[in-house]
Design a protein around this motif. Structure first.
Motif, PDB file in Angstrom:
ATOM      1  N   ILE A 202      12.711  22.275  66.674  1.00  0.00           N
ATOM      2  CA  ILE A 202      12.760  21.369  65.584  1.00  0.00           C
ATOM      3  C   ILE A 202      13.907  21.429  64.901  1.00  0.00           C
ATOM      4  N   LEU A 203      14.649  20.354  64.644  1.00  0.00           N
ATOM      5  CA  LEU A 203      16.071  20.215  64.048  1.00  0.00           C
ATOM      6  C   LEU A 203      16.188  19.206  63.044  1.00  0.00           C
ATOM      7  N   ASP A 204      17.241  19.158  62.056  1.00  0.00           N
ATOM      8  CA  ASP A 204      17.035  18.377  61.078  1.00  0.00           C
ATOM      9  C   ASP A 204      18.445  17.481  61.197  1.00  0.00           C
ATOM     10  N   PHE A 205      18.238  16.205  61.763  1.00  0.00           N
ATOM     11  CA  PHE A 205      19.428  15.377  61.965  1.00  0.00           C
ATOM     12  C   PHE A 205      19.815  14.730  60.658  1.00  0.00           C
ATOM     13  N   GLY A 239      12.296  17.621  59.626  1.00  0.00           N
ATOM     14  CA  GLY A 239      12.590  17.991  61.080  1.00  0.00           C
ATOM     15  C   GLY A 239      12.079  17.086  62.071  1.00  0.00           C
ATOM     16  N   HIS A 240      12.705  17.158  63.312  1.00  0.00           N
ATOM     17  CA  HIS A 240      12.087  16.162  64.135  1.00  0.00           C
ATOM     18  C   HIS A 240      12.524  16.936  65.480  1.00  0.00           C
ATOM     19  N   ARG A 271      14.417  26.006  65.427  1.00  0.00           N
ATOM     20  CA  ARG A 271      13.933  25.559  64.332  1.00  0.00           C
ATOM     21  C   ARG A 271      14.747  25.769  62.938  1.00  0.00           C
ATOM     22  N   TYR A 272      14.911  24.452  62.394  1.00  0.00           N
ATOM     23  CA  TYR A 272      15.727  24.427  61.426  1.00  0.00           C
ATOM     24  C   TYR A 272      15.287  23.216  60.326  1.00  0.00           C
ATOM     25  N   VAL A 273      14.884  23.266  59.272  1.00  0.00           N
ATOM     26  CA  VAL A 273      14.790  22.077  58.315  1.00  0.00           C
ATOM     27  C   VAL A 273      15.584  22.430  56.963  1.00  0.00           C
ATOM     28  N   ALA A 274      16.223  21.872  56.465  1.00  0.00           N
ATOM     29  CA  ALA A 274      17.159  22.038  55.437  1.00  0.00           C
ATOM     30  C   ALA A 274      16.306  22.175  53.928  1.00  0.00           C
TER      31      ALA A 274
END
Length: 316
Positions: A202-205, A239-240, A271-274
């Motif tokens: 899961i990443l934050d684009f 996150g996506h 995994r990263y969501v800001a």
């Protein structure tokens, strides 16, 4: 205001330079290569990793420096860790110029400095070398540490921005810099299969327009002395998964992605969501472009660039 932007021929650098020109600032870029996207950004050719680069002695004193230049391909730095050292050397060289000129700096860091916060079950508060996932993230932690040291030792004002998966305009030069969204756009558009490393990742684009808006807000506030000595996340805050992102690409292209799943690669964050609290409170930052809207914009821009429909224009 007179701005010096290092890494001005890259994706973020090009978009930021053009935005700053539109805002009425004078902009001088520094990069190792000419800008392949536009002739509007005056650029000095220099390698910042060479401590005695003669070209730097010719630079006029700016009012503020934005340091974006870096080797940014995580897997390349895993294979060639000496490039991480070049990132550190370049950052120290730019900081020394800022000290000589007595001007503030905006430093581009990365969400990579947090390491894999999901794996280590910790909160996103500060970068910790114990969680370093790659030599690239180590180079960014070292760069941040040098910025903080110059602030404490020499009173140098700064803002550190931690970016996360920036995509959009001027990012489809895949031979030089392979980024996941333009890579997927290219391969899915040509009917080729894609490989996703880490099914549950899961990443934050972040669309580049949101990223540049945040930087521009930081430049104005740092130059005015309203915000200084802060480290701020710049992302979308959502996150996506890569599978979901590939679906957005396929929908924008009118194709069904052919996906192969593989284990996560060495050095990758899963995994990263800001947390955008500081960006909102200090800069008034509000991201406007969610991934589902940004991917079609990126696809449309890429098609227009490939067919020459932009006519050299620097907008979507």
């Amino acid at each position: 205001m007179r701005l010096l932007i290092t890494g001005s021929s890259g994706q973020i650098g090009t978009n930021l330079a053009l935005r700053c020109l539109e805002d009425g600032h004078a902009v001088l870029g520094v990069d190792r290569r000419p800008n392949p996207w536009t002739a509007r950004v005056e650029t000095v050719a220099a390698d910042l990793a060479v401590p005695q680069a003669a070209e730097l002695a010719t630079l006029e004193r700016p009012d503020l420096v934005v340091h974006l230049a870096a080797h940014a391909k995580v897997h390349e730095l895993v294979r060639r860790p000496e490039l991480a050292l070049e990132n550190m050397v370049a950052t120290q060289r730019v900081l020394e110029l800022c000290r000589e000129w007595n001007v503030p700096i905006v430093f581009s860091s990365s969400r990579e400095v947090y390491g894999d916060i999901h794996r280590f079950d910790t909160e996103e508060t500060s970068a910790d070398f114990a969680y370093t996932e790659s030599t690239y993230s180590a180079s960014k932690i070292a760069g941040e540490a040098m910025v903080y040291a110059y602030a404490r030792c020499y009173g140098l004002p700064y803002i550190v921005f931690r970016f996360s998966n920036v995509y959009g305009r001027y990012d489809n030069d895949l031979e030089r810099m392979e980024r996941v969204i333009p890579l997927f756009i290219d391969r899915i558009g040509r009917g080729l299969p894609i490989t996703i490393y880490g099914e549950g990742k899961i990443l934050d684009f972040t669309h580049v327009d949101d990223c540049v808006d945040g930087i521009a807000r930081g430049i104005e506030r740092l130059a005015a002395g309203r915000v200084a000595n802060q480290t701020i996340n710049l992302a979308h805050g959502t996150g996506h998964s890569l599978v979901e992102m590939a679906g957005f690409v396929g929908a924008a292209l009118g194709r069904t992605p052919r996906i192969t799943l593989a284990p996560t690669q060495v050095g990758e964050v899963t995994r990263y969501v800001a947390n955008l609290g500081k960006a909102r409170s200090l800069l008034g930052y509000t991201p406007r472009i969610p991934l589902g809207d940004g991917v079609p914009l990126a696809v449309a821009w890429g098609r227009g660039w490939a067919t020459g429909k932009h006519g050299g224009a620097e907008t979507c």
